[in-house]
Enzyme design. Structure first.
Site, short mmCIF file in Angstrom:
data_model
loop_
_atom_site.label_atom_id
_atom_site.label_comp_id
_atom_site.label_asym_id
_atom_site.label_seq_id
_atom_site.Cartn_x
_atom_site.Cartn_y
_atom_site.Cartn_z
N LYS A 1 0.84 -1.20 0.00
CA LYS A 1 0.00 0.00 0.00
C LYS A 1 0.88 1.26 0.00
O LYS A 1 0.69 2.16 -0.80
CB LYS A 1 -0.91 -0.04 1.24
CG LYS A 1 -1.79 1.16 1.40
CD LYS A 1 -2.74 0.99 2.58
CE LYS A 1 -3.36 2.33 2.95
NZ LYS A 1 -4.31 2.24 4.05
N GLU B 1 10.64 -4.61 4.44
CA GLU B 1 10.73 -6.03 4.05
C GLU B 1 10.38 -6.19 2.58
O GLU B 1 11.08 -6.86 1.81
CB GLU B 1 9.76 -6.88 4.89
CG GLU B 1 10.10 -6.98 6.37
CD GLU B 1 9.38 -5.94 7.20
OE1 GLU B 1 9.10 -4.82 6.68
OE2 GLU B 1 9.11 -6.23 8.38
N LYS C 1 9.44 -0.94 14.27
CA LYS C 1 9.99 -0.54 12.97
C LYS C 1 11.06 0.53 13.17
O LYS C 1 12.13 0.50 12.58
CB LYS C 1 8.90 0.03 12.06
CG LYS C 1 7.95 -0.99 11.47
CD LYS C 1 7.04 -0.28 10.48
CE LYS C 1 5.84 -1.11 10.11
NZ LYS C 1 4.87 -0.39 9.31
O1 F6P Z 1 2.62 -3.99 9.96
C1 F6P Z 1 1.98 -2.80 9.68
C2 F6P Z 1 1.42 -2.74 8.31
O2 F6P Z 1 1.21 -1.38 8.05
C3 F6P Z 1 0.15 -3.53 8.10
O3 F6P Z 1 -0.96 -2.91 8.60
C4 F6P Z 1 0.16 -3.67 6.63
O4 F6P Z 1 -0.76 -4.63 6.21
C5 F6P Z 1 1.60 -4.03 6.40
O5 F6P Z 1 2.31 -3.23 7.33
C6 F6P Z 1 2.13 -3.83 5.02
O6 F6P Z 1 2.05 -2.50 4.60
P1 F6P Z 1 2.23 -2.09 3.08
O7 F6P Z 1 1.13 -2.71 2.29
O8 F6P Z 1 2.18 -0.60 3.07
O9 F6P Z 1 3.57 -2.60 2.62
#
Ligand code: F6P
Length: 535
Positions: A198, A204, A501
């Site tokens: 998102k 990661e 984080k």
């Molecule tokens: O671990 C926190 C978080 O923001 C989750 O809520 C989310 O699903 C995940 O990290 C991955 O986030 P992104 O889709 O922004 O990589």
């Protein structure tokens, strides 16, 4: 708010709830303490909830304004108050429900256009007209974590009987063994990499995406051609080298753990095809309509939430086991861990005060019958009560092995019966009376007593097809919503994952060799030990 409920619960706590099936006021308890939507049935009769408890639980919905908040959510109000955002994953599955407005603008045209673009892309990948350097795409790797991994990974496994596209792999962990294991079995010339994030900043995912890009660059002339991105951050996907025609965007009012209905579901769509994916969306939409229209007592999300509140906040049972007797739901417990624990694992009320009740429960589980041979011992005879949620289908997809499916169902029903009835000392004595006598008989018999009176619910459905999976996942989403409203917290932020984080970012230079002396003694000591061993 919970005092009357707790007092009622205390007054009935020692009752054997199986006796409720013989109570004169509820001669058909199994029916009365079930809720049904079409052929999806939630049976919560094997709990200690009686009519008085249920009435008090339903009062909570009125007292906390669940109906008003539900309507506000569907109408695009900014109910995620700590991030000032709407919560509109329901719009992603609103296939024929008319306009949905955010800030006065109808968001449906963009959603439907993106869905059509996804379908067109999925089709050309599936039929081989979109090719990799070595020909037809044989493998898809979804690189994402949390909500950008767990939903599609769970659903691809759940709908494996409907998969007729390329093989789908999921890489989430920054542990290099995760991506190395997947790259080892894929051919870069025929692999499509989907970077699902998102924010397009998650360390990661971006680390794994760069590793995949390097792997492909070594062997393929134009690696960017075999990458697609699913994100709200179009500027960042472009900077990564992914062409706009293979970027599928969504808005910030889709929370990560609620995002599998839109672009984050692309791997699922490629696996099962756009028609089956739309059937999955329709299942979700059908549950939305049920949630908005059904009376509380008939309302599956509301009743599932209230059973959860009864067990967690009223009875004080800290965990909830999710036990699918449906092996294709192997990843459901992991998916629900994020959905429920990231949503309702909060210690602060919406108004900023400390939460006056327990936050949501610890959710865990494994498919039956595997769990029976692992942790059910504790569920049956351990000192803590663990409410269990069983899921079971009338049929599997292996018609020729239906007798094996019947054995699976018998096991599921036997477990909820055993949890409820238990085995008393007299029955235990009878079991071993032919082997032991006197004091030894007593000792041996005590080990074989099952306390029983342990609650469970069962979600029963005909077959786990795309439509049914959509219904079930939307059911859980709305259950989380109702629990969150009743507890008075914000189910849609996740501040609790930030601190780790930040500290990981600060520790990175230290694990790479910088001075660790500013760290606490334990951390510095662990760094030293790991360095000595090759860090
Ligand atoms: O671990 C926190 C978080 O923001 C989750 O809520 C989310 O699903 C995940 O990290 C991955 O986030 P992104 O889709 O922004 O990589």
């Amino acid at each position: 708010m919970f005092d009357t409920l707790r007092n009622h619960q205390k007054s009935i706590a020692h009752r054997r709830f199986e006796t409720l099936f013989d109570a004169p006021d509820t001669p058909d308890r199994a029916q009365d303490f079930s809720a049904q939507m079409g052929d999806l049935v939630l049976d919560y009769s094997k709990t200690n909830i009686d009519s008085a408890a249920r009435d008090l639980l339903i009062d909570l919905l009125t007292q906390t304004g669940v109906a008003e908040k539900r309507d506000a959510m569907f109408a695009g109000a900014l109910i995620n108050e700590t991030e000032t955002r709407a919560v509109l994953h329901t719009a992603l599955r609103n296939l024929d429900g008319g306009p949905v407005h955010v800030d006065g603008q109808d968001v449906m045209p963009d959603i439907l256009e993106t869905l059509d673009r996804m379908a067109a892309f999925a089709e050309v990948v599936r039929d081989g007209s979109y090719m990799g350097a070595g020909g037809k795409i044989t493998d898809v790797i979804n690189i994402g974590i949390g909500g950008s991994d767990l939903g599609p990974a769970m659903a691809v496994k759940a709908l494996a009987p409907y998969a007729d596209g390329p093989r789908c792999h999921f890489v989430s962990n920054v542990d290099p063994s995760d991506i190395a294991g997947v790259l080892r079995v894929c051919d870069p010339a025929t692999t499509l990499v989907i970077v699902a994030s998102k924010t397009f900043t998650t360390i990661e995912t971006m680390t794994n995406a760069r590793t995949a890009m390097a792997w492909m660059s070594d062997l393929v002339g134009n690696p960017g051609h075999q990458f697609a991105a699913l994100s709200t951050a179009a500027d960042k996907t472009g900077a990564f080298g992914i062409a706009p025609e293979r970027v599928f965007g969504f808005e910030d009012w889709v929370g990560g753990r609620y995002s599998m209905w839109g672009p984050i579901g692309l791997s699922l769509m490629i696996a099962i095809g756009p028609d089956a994916f739309r059937a999955f969306l329709r299942g979700g939409q059908a549950m939305d309509r049920h949630f908005c229209a059904a009376d509380w007592q008939e309302n599956l999300p509301a009743m599932l939430a209230l059973v959860g509140i009864w067990h967690n906040q009223v009875c004080d049972y800290a965990t909830r086991a999710v036990l699918p007797y449906d092996n294709n739901l192997l990843r459901l417990p992991a998916y629900l861990q994020q959905l429920e624990m990231e949503s309702n694992g909060k210690g602060v009320s919406m108004d900023g005060a400390d939460l006056p009740v327990q936050s949501g429960p610890v959710v865990w589980g494994e498919p039956g019958t595997n769990g029976q041979h692992a942790f059910y011992q504790l569920i049956h005879q351990g000192t803590r009560v663990i409410p269990c949620e069983f899921l079971v289908a009338a049929r599997g997809h292996e018609d020729d092995l239906h007798h094996q499916h019947q054995l699976l169902v018998a096991n599921c029903l036997a477990q909820s019966e055993a949890l409820m009835k238990g085995r008393d000392l007299e029955q235990a004595r009878a079991k071993v009376a032919d082997k032991f006598t006197g004091e030894e008989l007593e000792r041996q018999a005590h080990h074989r007593v099952f306390p029983g009176n342990r609650p469970s619910t069962t979600l029963a459905y005909p077959l786990l097809d795309p439509f049914m999976l959509g219904q079930i996942i939307a059911l859980y989403e709305h259950r989380v919503f109702v629990e969150g409203v009743v507890l008075g917290l914000n189910s849609y932020d996740q501040w609790g994952v930030e601190l780790g984080k930040e500290l990981a970012t600060a520790l990175q230079p230290i694990v790479e060799g910088a001075d660790a002396s500013g760290k606490d003694g334990s951390t510095a000591n662990l760094v030293a030990m790991l360095r000595k061993n090759g860090l």
